[in-house]
Design a protein around this motif. Structure first.
Motif, PDB file in Angstrom:
ATOM      1  N   LEU A  28       0.848  -1.246   0.019  1.00 53.93           N
ATOM      2  CA  LEU A  28       0.041   0.259   0.220  1.00 53.93           C
ATOM      3  C   LEU A  28       0.991   1.284  -0.085  1.00 53.93           C
ATOM      4  O   LEU A  28       0.570   2.290  -0.614  1.00 53.93           O
ATOM      5  N   GLY A  29       1.856   1.208   0.798  1.00 50.70           N
ATOM      6  CA  GLY A  29       2.663   2.403   0.965  1.00 50.70           C
ATOM      7  C   GLY A  29       3.534   2.729  -0.643  1.00 50.70           C
ATOM      8  O   GLY A  29       3.356   3.758  -0.968  1.00 50.70           O
ATOM      9  N   GLU A  30       4.074   1.778  -1.214  1.00 48.50           N
ATOM     10  CA  GLU A  30       4.439   1.733  -2.675  1.00 48.50           C
ATOM     11  C   GLU A  30       3.216   2.215  -3.493  1.00 48.50           C
ATOM     12  O   GLU A  30       3.554   3.414  -4.442  1.00 48.50           O
ATOM     13  N   GLN A  31       2.115   1.871  -3.353  1.00 49.59           N
ATOM     14  CA  GLN A  31       1.074   2.466  -4.138  1.00 49.59           C
ATOM     15  C   GLN A  31       0.756   3.769  -3.974  1.00 49.59           C
ATOM     16  O   GLN A  31       0.859   4.745  -5.254  1.00 49.59           O
ATOM     17  N   PHE A  32       0.838   4.244  -2.875  1.00 52.19           N
ATOM     18  CA  PHE A  32       0.740   5.675  -2.466  1.00 52.19           C
ATOM     19  C   PHE A  32       1.718   6.430  -3.053  1.00 52.19           C
ATOM     20  O   PHE A  32       1.507   7.579  -3.546  1.00 52.19           O
ATOM     21  N   LEU A  33       3.003   6.052  -2.713  1.00 57.31           N
ATOM     22  CA  LEU A  33       3.909   6.897  -3.144  1.00 57.31           C
ATOM     23  C   LEU A  33       3.867   7.034  -4.960  1.00 57.31           C
ATOM     24  O   LEU A  33       4.423   8.047  -5.239  1.00 57.31           O
ATOM     25  N   ASN A  34       3.700   6.061  -5.640  1.00 60.61           N
ATOM     26  CA  ASN A  34       3.411   6.087  -6.850  1.00 60.61           C
ATOM     27  C   ASN A  34       2.225   7.114  -7.436  1.00 60.61           C
ATOM     28  O   ASN A  34       2.253   7.425  -8.726  1.00 60.61           O
ATOM     29  N   GLN A  35       1.287   7.496  -6.535  1.00 66.67           N
ATOM     30  CA  GLN A  35       0.330   8.217  -6.719  1.00 66.67           C
ATOM     31  C   GLN A  35       0.587   9.788  -6.432  1.00 66.67           C
ATOM     32  O   GLN A  35       0.084  10.637  -7.061  1.00 66.67           O
ATOM     33  N   GLY A  36       1.894  10.078  -6.170  1.00 64.84           N
ATOM     34  CA  GLY A  36       2.399  11.220  -5.967  1.00 64.84           C
ATOM     35  C   GLY A  36       2.267  12.041  -4.615  1.00 64.84           C
ATOM     36  O   GLY A  36       1.815  11.379  -3.691  1.00 64.84           O
ATOM     37  N   PRO A  37       2.770  13.110  -4.546  1.00 59.05           N
ATOM     38  CA  PRO A  37       2.768  14.132  -3.320  1.00 59.05           C
ATOM     39  C   PRO A  37       1.632  14.328  -2.647  1.00 59.05           C
ATOM     40  O   PRO A  37       1.507  14.316  -1.185  1.00 59.05           O
ATOM     41  N   ASN A  38       0.521  14.106  -3.153  1.00 58.98           N
ATOM     42  CA  ASN A  38      -0.860  14.208  -2.520  1.00 58.98           C
ATOM     43  C   ASN A  38      -1.193  12.938  -1.651  1.00 58.98           C
ATOM     44  O   ASN A  38      -2.054  13.139  -0.924  1.00 58.98           O
ATOM     45  N   HIS A  39      -0.443  11.864  -1.829  1.00 54.84           N
ATOM     46  CA  HIS A  39      -0.616  10.740  -1.173  1.00 54.84           C
ATOM     47  C   HIS A  39       0.443  10.470  -0.223  1.00 54.84           C
ATOM     48  O   HIS A  39       0.578   9.308   0.296  1.00 54.84           O
ATOM     49  N   TYR A  40       1.264  11.402   0.014  1.00 53.66           N
ATOM     50  CA  TYR A  40       2.650  11.060   0.766  1.00 53.66           C
ATOM     51  C   TYR A  40       2.051  10.686   2.308  1.00 53.66           C
ATOM     52  O   TYR A  40       2.838   9.929   2.827  1.00 53.66           O
ATOM     53  N   LYS A  41       1.025  11.370   2.938  1.00 49.67           N
ATOM     54  CA  LYS A  41       0.636  11.088   3.961  1.00 49.67           C
ATOM     55  C   LYS A  41       0.227   9.618   4.423  1.00 49.67           C
ATOM     56  O   LYS A  41       0.503   8.968   5.286  1.00 49.67           O
ATOM     57  N   MET A  62      16.610   2.139   7.717  1.00 55.26           N
ATOM     58  CA  MET A  62      17.613   2.293   6.798  1.00 55.26           C
ATOM     59  C   MET A  62      17.510   1.979   5.216  1.00 55.26           C
ATOM     60  O   MET A  62      17.931   2.912   4.490  1.00 55.26           O
ATOM     61  N   ALA A  63      16.531   1.124   5.240  1.00 57.24           N
ATOM     62  CA  ALA A  63      16.067   0.782   3.709  1.00 57.24           C
ATOM     63  C   ALA A  63      15.244   1.912   3.079  1.00 57.24           C
ATOM     64  O   ALA A  63      15.487   2.519   2.015  1.00 57.24           O
ATOM     65  N   PHE A  64      14.464   2.333   4.006  1.00 55.50           N
ATOM     66  CA  PHE A  64      13.438   3.409   3.632  1.00 55.50           C
ATOM     67  C   PHE A  64      14.366   4.442   3.258  1.00 55.50           C
ATOM     68  O   PHE A  64      14.021   5.525   2.463  1.00 55.50           O
ATOM     69  N   GLN A  65      15.398   4.988   4.137  1.00 51.25           N
ATOM     70  CA  GLN A  65      16.293   5.994   3.893  1.00 51.25           C
ATOM     71  C   GLN A  65      16.835   6.125   2.073  1.00 51.25           C
ATOM     72  O   GLN A  65      16.986   7.137   1.796  1.00 51.25           O
ATOM     73  N   GLU A  66      17.065   4.858   1.880  1.00 46.91           N
ATOM     74  CA  GLU A  66      17.687   4.785   0.593  1.00 46.91           C
ATOM     75  C   GLU A  66      16.535   4.800  -0.829  1.00 46.91           C
ATOM     76  O   GLU A  66      16.787   5.027  -1.894  1.00 46.91           O
ATOM     77  N   THR A  67      15.317   4.538  -0.194  1.00 44.49           N
ATOM     78  CA  THR A  67      14.174   4.297  -1.371  1.00 44.49           C
ATOM     79  C   THR A  67      13.167   5.219  -1.265  1.00 44.49           C
ATOM     80  O   THR A  67      12.264   5.372  -2.169  1.00 44.49           O
ATOM     81  N   VAL A  68      12.777   5.847  -0.131  1.00 43.36           N
ATOM     82  CA  VAL A  68      11.598   6.749   0.138  1.00 43.36           C
ATOM     83  C   VAL A  68      12.030   8.221  -0.065  1.00 43.36           C
ATOM     84  O   VAL A  68      12.971   8.751   0.436  1.00 43.36           O
ATOM     85  N   PRO A  69      11.034   9.036  -0.928  1.00 46.68           N
ATOM     86  CA  PRO A  69      11.390  10.263  -0.853  1.00 46.68           C
ATOM     87  C   PRO A  69      11.446  11.210   0.446  1.00 46.68           C
ATOM     88  O   PRO A  69      10.660  10.793   1.366  1.00 46.68           O
ATOM     89  N   PRO A  70      12.532  11.970   0.175  1.00 43.18           N
ATOM     90  CA  PRO A  70      12.583  12.721   1.842  1.00 43.18           C
ATOM     91  C   PRO A  70      11.470  13.151   2.564  1.00 43.18           C
ATOM     92  O   PRO A  70      11.205  12.782   3.606  1.00 43.18           O
ATOM     93  N   PRO A  71      10.281  13.726   1.815  1.00 43.85           N
ATOM     94  CA  PRO A  71       9.273  14.310   2.422  1.00 43.85           C
ATOM     95  C   PRO A  71       8.242  13.227   3.174  1.00 43.85           C
ATOM     96  O   PRO A  71       7.951  13.122   4.322  1.00 43.85           O
ATOM     97  N   VAL A  72       8.304  11.916   2.567  1.00 44.58           N
ATOM     98  CA  VAL A  72       7.458  10.687   3.117  1.00 44.58           C
ATOM     99  C   VAL A  72       8.402  10.251   4.314  1.00 44.58           C
ATOM    100  O   VAL A  72       7.942  10.081   5.486  1.00 44.58           O
TER     101      VAL A  72
END
Length: 101
Positions: A28-41, A62-72
């Protein structure tokens, strides 16, 4: 958000349930990330829930730090600062706090 599995605040108790929950929250997190900034929360909420059931939350963070956009990642860290990961051991909590600071 019930249809997306976002309304369930109950964490699983068995290892099988935890694995299924973890997988679902990461998907779900990946799906929301792919939908853009409006879905970051929503994405951050899912990733935080995954952290809470992951056996080694520091490793996943630590894995998130490498793969997740900084705002998320910032949102996830804010959630962690408020509640902390459920399975964190004292040494992990110290390391996580270092990352947050």
């Amino acid at each position: 958000m019930a249809a997306l599995g976002m309304d369930d605040d109950k964490e699983p108790t068995t290892e099988e349930e935890k694995q299924a929950y973890l997988t679902r929250q990461l998907q779900l997190g990946e799906q929301f990330l792919n939908q853009g900034p409006n879905h970051y929360k929503a994405a951050a909420t899912c990733l935080f829930r995954a952290l809470r059931v992951y056996p080694d939350p520091l490793k996943l963070l630590m894995a998130f730090q490498e793969t997740v956009p900084p705002p998320v990642l910032d949102l996830v860290m804010q959630m962690m600062a408020q509640e902390g990961p459920a399975g964190a051991k004292p040494a992990q909590e110290e390391k996580i706090q270092e990352i947050l600071d």
